[in-house]
Design a protein around this motif. Structure first.
Motif, PDB file in Angstrom:
ATOM      1  N   VAL A   1      42.667  46.637  29.657  1.00 55.94           N
ATOM      2  CA  VAL A   1      42.259  46.159  30.983  1.00 55.94           C
ATOM      3  C   VAL A   1      41.349  47.205  31.610  1.00 55.94           C
ATOM      4  O   VAL A   1      41.689  48.393  31.632  1.00 55.94           O
ATOM      5  N   ARG A   2      40.197  46.746  32.091  1.00 51.78           N
ATOM      6  CA  ARG A   2      39.319  47.646  32.858  1.00 51.78           C
ATOM      7  C   ARG A   2      39.110  47.019  34.232  1.00 51.78           C
ATOM      8  O   ARG A   2      38.667  45.863  34.320  1.00 51.78           O
ATOM      9  N   ALA A   3      39.465  47.772  35.253  1.00 51.92           N
ATOM     10  CA  ALA A   3      39.449  47.220  36.608  1.00 51.92           C
ATOM     11  C   ALA A   3      38.121  47.455  37.297  1.00 51.92           C
ATOM     12  O   ALA A   3      37.397  48.396  36.997  1.00 51.92           O
ATOM     13  N   SER A   4      37.851  46.566  38.252  1.00 56.58           N
ATOM     14  CA  SER A   4      36.703  46.753  39.131  1.00 56.58           C
ATOM     15  C   SER A   4      37.079  46.187  40.496  1.00 56.58           C
ATOM     16  O   SER A   4      38.145  45.588  40.650  1.00 56.58           O
ATOM     17  N   GLU A   5      36.206  46.373  41.461  1.00 58.91           N
ATOM     18  CA  GLU A   5      36.510  45.894  42.809  1.00 58.91           C
ATOM     19  C   GLU A   5      35.777  44.603  43.083  1.00 58.91           C
ATOM     20  O   GLU A   5      34.742  44.318  42.498  1.00 58.91           O
ATOM     21  N   THR A   6      36.357  43.812  43.991  1.00 58.77           N
ATOM     22  CA  THR A   6      35.788  42.508  44.286  1.00 58.77           C
ATOM     23  C   THR A   6      35.673  42.303  45.785  1.00 58.77           C
ATOM     24  O   THR A   6      36.395  42.932  46.564  1.00 58.77           O
ATOM     25  N   GLU A   7      34.797  41.398  46.165  1.00 56.11           N
ATOM     26  CA  GLU A   7      34.609  41.083  47.590  1.00 56.11           C
ATOM     27  C   GLU A   7      35.641  40.051  48.059  1.00 56.11           C
ATOM     28  O   GLU A   7      35.753  39.778  49.243  1.00 56.11           O
ATOM     29  N   LEU A   8      36.370  39.458  47.106  1.00 59.70           N
ATOM     30  CA  LEU A   8      37.326  38.415  47.470  1.00 59.70           C
ATOM     31  C   LEU A   8      38.509  39.024  48.218  1.00 59.70           C
ATOM     32  O   LEU A   8      38.569  40.241  48.426  1.00 59.70           O
ATOM     33  N   LEU A   9      39.462  38.182  48.594  1.00 60.97           N
ATOM     34  CA  LEU A   9      40.623  38.655  49.361  1.00 60.97           C
ATOM     35  C   LEU A   9      41.350  39.780  48.638  1.00 60.97           C
ATOM     36  O   LEU A   9      41.716  40.788  49.219  1.00 60.97           O
ATOM     37  N   LYS A  10      41.576  39.618  47.346  1.00 56.39           N
ATOM     38  CA  LYS A  10      42.204  40.699  46.590  1.00 56.39           C
ATOM     39  C   LYS A  10      41.136  41.740  46.277  1.00 56.39           C
ATOM     40  O   LYS A  10      39.944  41.417  46.184  1.00 56.39           O
ATOM     41  N   GLU A  11      41.575  42.970  46.106  1.00 52.99           N
ATOM     42  CA  GLU A  11      40.588  44.040  46.006  1.00 52.99           C
ATOM     43  C   GLU A  11      40.181  44.370  44.573  1.00 52.99           C
ATOM     44  O   GLU A  11      39.115  44.910  44.338  1.00 52.99           O
ATOM     45  N   ARG A  12      41.055  44.067  43.638  1.00 54.82           N
ATOM     46  CA  ARG A  12      40.752  44.455  42.257  1.00 54.82           C
ATOM     47  C   ARG A  12      40.790  43.236  41.344  1.00 54.82           C
ATOM     48  O   ARG A  12      41.540  42.302  41.575  1.00 54.82           O
ATOM     49  N   TYR A  13      40.004  43.316  40.323  1.00 54.48           N
ATOM     50  CA  TYR A  13      40.042  42.263  39.301  1.00 54.48           C
ATOM     51  C   TYR A  13      39.679  42.922  37.962  1.00 54.48           C
ATOM     52  O   TYR A  13      39.082  44.007  37.941  1.00 54.48           O
ATOM     53  N   PRO A  14      40.037  42.293  36.856  1.00 58.04           N
ATOM     54  CA  PRO A  14      39.715  42.891  35.562  1.00 58.04           C
ATOM     55  C   PRO A  14      38.289  42.546  35.148  1.00 58.04           C
ATOM     56  O   PRO A  14      38.000  41.380  34.870  1.00 58.04           O
ATOM     57  N   VAL A  15      37.431  43.523  35.134  1.00 53.27           N
ATOM     58  CA  VAL A  15      36.071  43.257  34.671  1.00 53.27           C
ATOM     59  C   VAL A  15      36.098  43.031  33.160  1.00 53.27           C
ATOM     60  O   VAL A  15      35.324  42.250  32.616  1.00 53.27           O
ATOM     61  N   VAL A  16      37.037  43.706  32.510  1.00 52.32           N
ATOM     62  CA  VAL A  16      37.294  43.451  31.078  1.00 52.32           C
ATOM     63  C   VAL A  16      38.790  43.243  30.911  1.00 52.32           C
ATOM     64  O   VAL A  16      39.591  44.020  31.434  1.00 52.32           O
ATOM     65  N   PHE A  17      39.161  42.186  30.231  1.00 52.62           N
ATOM     66  CA  PHE A  17      40.568  41.972  29.871  1.00 52.62           C
ATOM     67  C   PHE A  17      40.564  41.439  28.448  1.00 52.62           C
ATOM     68  O   PHE A  17      40.050  40.351  28.192  1.00 52.62           O
ATOM     69  N   GLU A  18      41.088  42.229  27.531  1.00 52.81           N
ATOM     70  CA  GLU A  18      41.080  41.816  26.120  1.00 52.81           C
ATOM     71  C   GLU A  18      42.476  41.949  25.525  1.00 52.81           C
ATOM     72  O   GLU A  18      43.195  42.903  25.831  1.00 52.81           O
ATOM     73  N   ILE A  19      42.822  41.003  24.695  1.00 58.26           N
ATOM     74  CA  ILE A  19      44.064  41.110  23.914  1.00 58.26           C
ATOM     75  C   ILE A  19      43.689  40.997  22.439  1.00 58.26           C
ATOM     76  O   ILE A  19      42.987  40.060  22.039  1.00 58.26           O
ATOM     77  N   ASN A  20      44.143  41.972  21.672  1.00 60.46           N
ATOM     78  CA  ASN A  20      43.924  41.922  20.226  1.00 60.46           C
ATOM     79  C   ASN A  20      45.049  41.082  19.613  1.00 60.46           C
ATOM     80  O   ASN A  20      46.183  41.541  19.476  1.00 60.46           O
ATOM     81  N   MET A  21      44.723  39.853  19.292  1.00 60.79           N
ATOM     82  CA  MET A  21      45.734  38.925  18.783  1.00 60.79           C
ATOM     83  C   MET A  21      46.246  39.307  17.397  1.00 60.79           C
ATOM     84  O   MET A  21      47.271  38.803  16.952  1.00 60.79           O
ATOM     85  N   LEU A  22      45.536  40.174  16.717  1.00 65.69           N
ATOM     86  CA  LEU A  22      46.028  40.642  15.412  1.00 65.69           C
ATOM     87  C   LEU A  22      47.149  41.659  15.598  1.00 65.69           C
ATOM     88  O   LEU A  22      47.922  41.911  14.679  1.00 65.69           O
ATOM     89  N   ARG A  23      47.205  42.248  16.786  1.00 63.43           N
ATOM     90  CA  ARG A  23      48.277  43.208  17.067  1.00 63.43           C
ATOM     91  C   ARG A  23      49.445  42.573  17.810  1.00 63.43           C
ATOM     92  O   ARG A  23      50.576  43.012  17.663  1.00 63.43           O
ATOM     93  N   CYS A  24      49.133  41.581  18.611  1.00 65.40           N
ATOM     94  CA  CYS A  24      50.167  40.982  19.476  1.00 65.40           C
ATOM     95  C   CYS A  24      51.357  40.502  18.643  1.00 65.40           C
ATOM     96  O   CYS A  24      51.184  39.851  17.617  1.00 65.40           O
ATOM     97  N   ILE A  25      52.555  40.844  19.129  1.00 66.27           N
ATOM     98  CA  ILE A  25      53.772  40.426  18.414  1.00 66.27           C
ATOM     99  C   ILE A  25      54.522  39.351  19.212  1.00 66.27           C
ATOM    100  O   ILE A  25      55.683  39.073  18.931  1.00 66.27           O
ATOM    101  N   PHE A  26      53.867  38.802  20.224  1.00 65.59           N
ATOM    102  CA  PHE A  26      54.416  37.680  20.994  1.00 65.59           C
ATOM    103  C   PHE A  26      55.773  38.028  21.615  1.00 65.59           C
ATOM    104  O   PHE A  26      56.659  37.189  21.658  1.00 65.59           O
ATOM    105  N   CYS A  27      55.913  39.274  22.044  1.00 69.37           N
ATOM    106  CA  CYS A  27      57.201  39.731  22.582  1.00 69.37           C
ATOM    107  C   CYS A  27      57.425  39.232  24.003  1.00 69.37           C
ATOM    108  O   CYS A  27      58.560  39.091  24.449  1.00 69.37           O
ATOM    109  N   GLY A  28      56.343  38.991  24.743  1.00 70.43           N
ATOM    110  CA  GLY A  28      56.482  38.501  26.119  1.00 70.43           C
ATOM    111  C   GLY A  28      56.704  39.593  27.149  1.00 70.43           C
ATOM    112  O   GLY A  28      56.926  39.284  28.318  1.00 70.43           O
TER     113      GLY A  28
END
Ligand code: SF4
Ligand code: SF4
Length: 171
Positions: free
Chosen positions: A91-118
């Motif tokens: 996750v890489r955060a950035s700031e936004t003009e919307l009501l909330k102040e932060r949003y993920p400019v980058v959000f990536e999940i490596n599905m080859l690593r994910c073990i679906f643990c939840g």
């Protein structure tokens, strides 16, 4: 040194009866068993023609919840990334003009690593990342296994079952 197993040790081998030595009765018995199963209920699913719709409790691939206005719920706090056992989330955060102040400019999940643990779903304070019903993942290239926001963001309406399930579990 040669080893002795029950297959080559005559003392441990069972003596065949006369009918067993004929083989034919045993073959007929086997065919009868097969025939019997022809009329029993079938449990085999003809996938992919017959698809399985998992229950809401199912933990398929994690996805990001997209609000009705097309914006992700995620506030890029990074908790999911820290708790993920195989370090599959970036996750890489950035700031936004919307009501909330932060949003993920980058959000990536490596599905080859994910073990679906939840775990990511459990720690998220915004219910922004949840487990979906999607269990169909296959890649030709390892790079295709890295899902960005384009593949992760799913409209809230399509995730209703899981969101309702989570609400029921938390109450
Ligand atoms: S389900 Fe588990 S392994 Fe997969 S991204 Fe979430 S925390 Fe990581
Ligand atoms: S998905 Fe949730 S836990 Fe992960 S960064 Fe976004 S708000 Fe934080």
């Amino acid at each position: 040194m040669p080893t002795t197993s029950k297959y080559n040790n005559p003392a441990l081998q069972r003596k065949l009866t006369f009918w067993e030595k004929l083989y034919l009765p045993e073959i007929i018995r086997g065919l009868f068993t097969t025939f019997k199963h022809l009329f029993r209920p079938k449990f085999t699913r003809q996938y992919p023609e017959e698809r399985w719709d998992p229950p809401a409790s199912f933990r398929g691939r994690p996805v990001l919840v997209m609000e009705d206005n097309g914006v992700e719920r995620c506030v890029a706090c990074g908790l999911c990334s820290r708790v993920c056992p195989p370090l599959a989330i970036e996750v890489r955060a950035s700031e936004t003009e919307l009501l909330k102040e932060r949003y993920p400019v980058v959000f990536e999940i490596n599905m080859l690593r994910c073990i679906f643990c939840g775990y990511c779903e459990e720690v998220c304070p915004e219910e922004a990342i949840i487990m979906s019903k999607d269990y169909e993942l296959s890649f030709r290239d390892p790079a295709d296994g890295i899902f960005g926001k384009d593949k992760l963001l799913i409209p809230k309406a399509q995730l209703k079952d899981r969101l309702d399930f989570l609400a029921a579990m938390r109450n």
